[in-house]
Design an enzyme around this catalytic site. Structure first.
Site, PDB file in Angstrom:
ATOM      1  N   SER A 142     -13.702   2.429  -2.017  1.00  0.00           N
ATOM      2  CA  SER A 142     -13.447   1.225  -2.811  1.00  0.00           C
ATOM      3  C   SER A 142     -12.652   1.523  -4.073  1.00  0.00           C
ATOM      4  O   SER A 142     -12.278   0.612  -4.800  1.00  0.00           O
ATOM      5  CB  SER A 142     -14.779   0.569  -3.186  1.00  0.00           C
ATOM      6  OG  SER A 142     -15.616   1.507  -3.833  1.00  0.00           O
ATOM      7  N   GLU A 183      -8.476  -4.568   2.228  1.00  0.00           N
ATOM      8  CA  GLU A 183      -7.360  -3.968   1.482  1.00  0.00           C
ATOM      9  C   GLU A 183      -6.897  -2.744   2.271  1.00  0.00           C
ATOM     10  O   GLU A 183      -7.696  -1.866   2.575  1.00  0.00           O
ATOM     11  CB  GLU A 183      -7.822  -3.504   0.094  1.00  0.00           C
ATOM     12  CG  GLU A 183      -8.008  -4.594  -0.921  1.00  0.00           C
ATOM     13  CD  GLU A 183      -8.342  -4.038  -2.307  1.00  0.00           C
ATOM     14  OE1 GLU A 183      -7.648  -4.417  -3.268  1.00  0.00           O
ATOM     15  OE2 GLU A 183      -9.287  -3.247  -2.444  1.00  0.00           O
ATOM     16  N   ASN A 225     -11.366  -3.937  -6.917  1.00  0.00           N
ATOM     17  CA  ASN A 225     -12.307  -3.365  -7.889  1.00  0.00           C
ATOM     18  C   ASN A 225     -11.697  -3.130  -9.259  1.00  0.00           C
ATOM     19  O   ASN A 225     -12.418  -3.041 -10.250  1.00  0.00           O
ATOM     20  CB  ASN A 225     -12.927  -2.093  -7.329  1.00  0.00           C
ATOM     21  CG  ASN A 225     -14.005  -2.421  -6.316  1.00  0.00           C
ATOM     22  OD1 ASN A 225     -14.684  -3.439  -6.447  1.00  0.00           O
ATOM     23  ND2 ASN A 225     -14.158  -1.601  -5.303  1.00  0.00           N
TER      24      ASN A 225
END
Length: 283
Positions: free
Chosen positions: A119, A152, A190
């Site tokens: 992430s 993503e 993020n």
């Protein structure tokens, strides 16, 4: 190259969700973790999710059985020796991921693509431990995986165009929406989300409002489905802290400094929903 067989490494919340959506799309999936009991727990979660779908008449019992038949349990990384794609969903830690990718590079067939569900960590750095950096890519799924549409897709410095296209195509086949992102700390999701969560923790730390009030403001005022402190508990406060540290280190900006209260909770072992206590207490 046609991808038929996928190994998912890590049978936790993210890994089991990724395995579920891949098996639902008809891929043969090996779900791998360090211990058999971890994998069995992950498969149990998948079965529970699918049983809920059957009870709501969204899928048939036959479809449930078919999906489960596409899943195989594994506690041995050597099982990657005959797969076309590996999606790593282990803990968010560069040392651990680098070790896994170095091993996969030795085990997986030469044609296999190695993807990471990281992430926030740099794909280029993960790829550098392999002899096939052109076949390494990021696939950052959102939590909960079966529900959330976004993936993503992150190219490393050396990721080949055809590898990107193959992963984009697979992402669509499993019913997700691929969005291309460049290899920067935190990517897009993020880099924007975690500073917002961190700021909410600061607001609590400084006594601006109670946790309930902070969450309510963001839900009612910004139309967020859940407040940032609840979301932090759901993500895991240790993961939130690690991503903030990755952002601060990678971008060198003090605005990414993790709130002391976040550090305190992590040191106390209050990691959120998974430990029964974070900003809120869970049964």
């Amino acid at each position: 190259m046609e991808i038929k067989k996928i190994m998912v490494i890590g049978a936790g919340q993210m890994g089991s969700g990724i395995a579920q959506v891949c098996a639902t799309a008809g891929y043969e999936v090996i779900l791998n973790d360090l211990k058999v009991e971890f994998v069995e727990r992950g498969l149990g979660t998948i079965q529970k999710n699918l049983a809920r779908q059957v009870s709501k008449e969204r899928i048939t019992q036959e479809k449930l059985d078919d999906i489960l038949n596409h899943l195989t349990a594994s506690a041995d990384l050597q099982d990657a020796s005959n797969v076309d794609l590996v999606i790593e969903a282990a803990v968010e830690n560069m040392d651990i991921k680098a070790k896994i990718f170095a091993q996969l590079d030795e085990i997986a067939p030469a044609h296999a693509i190695l993807a990471s569900n990281t992430s926030s960590l740099p794909i280029t750095e993960i790829a550098a431990v392999t002899k096939r950096p052109e076949k390494v890519i990021g696939m950052h799924f959102m939590n909960p995986v079966p529900v959330m549409k976004l993936v993503e897709i992150i190219r490393g410095l050396a990721t080949a165009d055809e590898v990107y296209q193959e992963i984009e195509s697979i992402t669509k086949k499993i019913g997700k929406v691929p969005v291309e992102v460049n290899d920067f700390p935190g990517f897009v999701a993020n880099r924007i989300l975690l500073p917002m969560i961190n700021e909410a923790v600061y607001a609590l730390y400084e006594g601006v409002a109670t946790k309930e009030a902070i969450d309510e403001v963001m839900k009612l005022g910004m139309n967020h489905p859940m407040g940032p402190l609840t979301l932090a508990d759901f993500i895991g406060l240790d993961t939130c802290l690690y991503i903030m540290e990755t952002l601060q280190e990678g971008l060198g900006d003090d605005k990414y400094r993790p709130c002391p209260l976040l550090r305190k909770y992590v040191k106390a072992g209050w990691l959120g929903k998974k430990t029964g206590r974070g900003f809120y207490v869970y049964e």
